[in-house]
Design a protein around this motif. Sequence first.
Motif, PDB file in Angstrom:
ATOM      1  N   GLU A 198       4.837  42.653  -7.684  1.00 18.27           N
ATOM      2  CA  GLU A 198       5.799  43.562  -8.305  1.00 18.27           C
ATOM      3  C   GLU A 198       5.534  45.003  -7.875  1.00 18.27           C
ATOM      4  O   GLU A 198       6.472  45.780  -7.676  1.00 18.27           O
ATOM      5  N   TYR A 202       8.231  47.205  -5.922  1.00 19.42           N
ATOM      6  CA  TYR A 202       8.638  48.485  -6.508  1.00 19.42           C
ATOM      7  C   TYR A 202       8.438  49.637  -5.529  1.00 19.42           C
ATOM      8  O   TYR A 202       9.249  50.565  -5.461  1.00 19.42           O
ATOM      9  N   ARG A 210      13.842  38.187  -5.706  1.00 21.90           N
ATOM     10  CA  ARG A 210      13.184  37.921  -6.976  1.00 21.90           C
ATOM     11  C   ARG A 210      12.608  36.516  -7.064  1.00 21.90           C
ATOM     12  O   ARG A 210      11.836  36.226  -7.975  1.00 21.90           O
ATOM     13  N   TYR A 257       9.407  43.173 -18.142  1.00 18.27           N
ATOM     14  CA  TYR A 257      10.699  42.674 -17.678  1.00 18.27           C
ATOM     15  C   TYR A 257      11.840  42.963 -18.645  1.00 18.27           C
ATOM     16  O   TYR A 257      12.952  42.484 -18.445  1.00 18.27           O
ATOM     17  N   GLN A 261      11.211  46.419 -15.192  1.00 23.69           N
ATOM     18  CA  GLN A 261      11.953  45.673 -14.176  1.00 23.69           C
ATOM     19  C   GLN A 261      12.747  44.586 -14.890  1.00 23.69           C
ATOM     20  O   GLN A 261      12.298  43.454 -15.001  1.00 23.69           O
TER      21      GLN A 261
END
Length: 324
Positions: A198, A202, A210, A257, A261
Amino acid sequence: MASSRRELVSLIEQSVIPPEQVTHAIEAAGLRPSPRDWAIFVDRLLLWLGGLALAFAVLFFIAYNWLEMERWLRFGVVQAAVLLAVGIAVWAKTRLTLQRVALTSATLLVGVLLALFGQVYQTGADPWQLFFIWALLTLPWVWVARFELLWVLWLGLLNLAIGLYFRTWGGPFGALANSDAALWGLLGINTLALIFWEWGAYSGRWGEGRWAARLLAVGSGVPVTLLLMSLIAEMQPMWSSVLVIYPLWLVALYTGYRHWQPDLFMIAGGCVSVIAVATWLLARYWLWEGEWQAGSLLFMAIAVLAMGAGAVIWLKRLHRETWQ
């Protein structure tokens, strides 16, 4: 592409786009593949199938002609195939797909070479050593390729190595030296891999797809869920660090999440984990320890349906608040 599709679906659900105009909206958004897109897809599909078929063909060729081939010839065929795959990857620097196919084939062929070495010389090594050395030798190629599929394959090898190691030797500490040691190892490596993945996505260091992150999240969630279920299943439950780690894992999953994100799949996975643990807990006290009654299964079924319905309602509301 994914954001355009999501926005279009949202507009259709809100009746902003009339039903008779949906087809034109899809074409205008470029979501319907053109003949050229189909040609590119078929070309890449055949390239991948051909590369993987050639890699596995080397394995089957050696196995079928085992008795007719001398030792040096077996190693020569596999090593030549590895060098050929690496050479194609070096030559095809500007053709990214061809380079990735070649490096993936080379990675698989290294496993064939190690298996051949162990079979010929009967080293007596533990299975975890095969997968660990395989992962160690192919790490430079995986790093150079920066290809999601190859990274996942490499992490799969590392998972196998760690799982087999802990099952063979147990954990380094007394608390881990039991049958759950492999789950602790998988939880640790997959959680760290998910964090680094991640972070890399990022910071833009690799692709934004994903599917790999979600697969790593499953690899992290399944072990921690099984660890807690294993603790619940013990006849005399005792204190375990999983009682602290599991709630922290859920909080980190929701916070990361939901706010950092947004990813509904991850949060839904957390809901499935909670439902599984709660169902297991109910089964322990209603079916194993309590007096057996015919209605126990009915009550459990009702509880599972209620938890599932509640999770769906909450996830739908969360989806509307975050993605619409």
